[in-house]
Write a protein that holds these residues in place. Structure first.
Motif, PDB file in Angstrom:
ATOM      1  N   ASN A  96       0.824  -1.209   0.000  1.00 23.86           N
ATOM      2  CA  ASN A  96       0.000   0.000   0.000  1.00 23.86           C
ATOM      3  C   ASN A  96       0.858   1.260   0.000  1.00 23.86           C
ATOM      4  N   ASN A  97       1.884   1.255  -0.843  1.00 22.11           N
ATOM      5  CA  ASN A  97       2.815   2.373  -1.008  1.00 22.11           C
ATOM      6  C   ASN A  97       3.594   2.716   0.251  1.00 22.11           C
ATOM      7  N   ASN A  98       3.780   1.760   1.141  1.00 17.36           N
ATOM      8  CA  ASN A  98       4.577   1.957   2.344  1.00 17.36           C
ATOM      9  C   ASN A  98       5.675   0.897   2.406  1.00 17.36           C
ATOM     10  N   PRO A 103       4.591   8.349  -3.246  1.00 16.38           N
ATOM     11  CA  PRO A 103       4.781   7.290  -4.245  1.00 16.38           C
ATOM     12  C   PRO A 103       3.781   7.315  -5.393  1.00 16.38           C
ATOM     13  N   LYS A 104       2.605   7.891  -5.207  1.00 16.58           N
ATOM     14  CA  LYS A 104       1.608   7.913  -6.274  1.00 16.58           C
ATOM     15  C   LYS A 104       1.797   9.067  -7.239  1.00 16.58           C
TER      16      LYS A 104
END
Length: 132
Positions: free
Chosen positions: A3-5, A128-129
């Motif tokens: 989840n982008n972590n 990150p998005k």
């Protein structure tokens, strides 16, 4: 990453001597996959709906080695324990993808990079998005 972590990161000196950068990267991808499988199993136990593990690398030759089952002159000497990634790619448990060096956030911890590249990679970690 999940989840982008970032959930795991590591750096270890390889215990084998390799004959090429592609072989070294292939071994690194395989070692990273071991950790990814552990996290994937943990997520499955927590009722996550993850369907496959995406493993990214910035060395095309190592990704080709991981994706093709053929044993040719360049890879026949590699220890069989590193080839299990090929079976997982064939079963679509693992998807290997290319990430350009400019977008490879692990480089900020493993390579000497200039200040502008460091700022760019830090921005990718923080957002990150977003396209940087």
């Amino acid at each position: 990453m999940f989840n982008n972590n970032v959930v795991s990161w590591g750096s270890v000196k390889q215990k084998v001597v390799t004959l090429s950068t592609a072989e070294s990267e292939y071994i690194s991808v395989t070692e990273g996959l071991k950790s990814a499988i552990c996290f994937s199993n943990l997520l499955k136990n927590l009722a996550s709906n993850s369907t496959f593990i995406e493993l990214s690398g910035d060395n095309l030759a190592s990704l080709i080695l991981a994706s093709h089952k053929s044993n040719h002159q360049a890879s026949k000497h590699i220890d069989i324990k590193y080839h299990f990634i090929r079976n997982l790619v064939a079963k679509v448990v693992v998807k290997v993808t290319y990430v350009s060096t400019k977008q490879n956030i692990s480089d900020m911890l493993t390579k000497v990079i200039d200040g502008s590249s460091l700022r760019h990679l830090k921005k990718l970690i923080m957002n990150p998005k977003e396209e940087c």
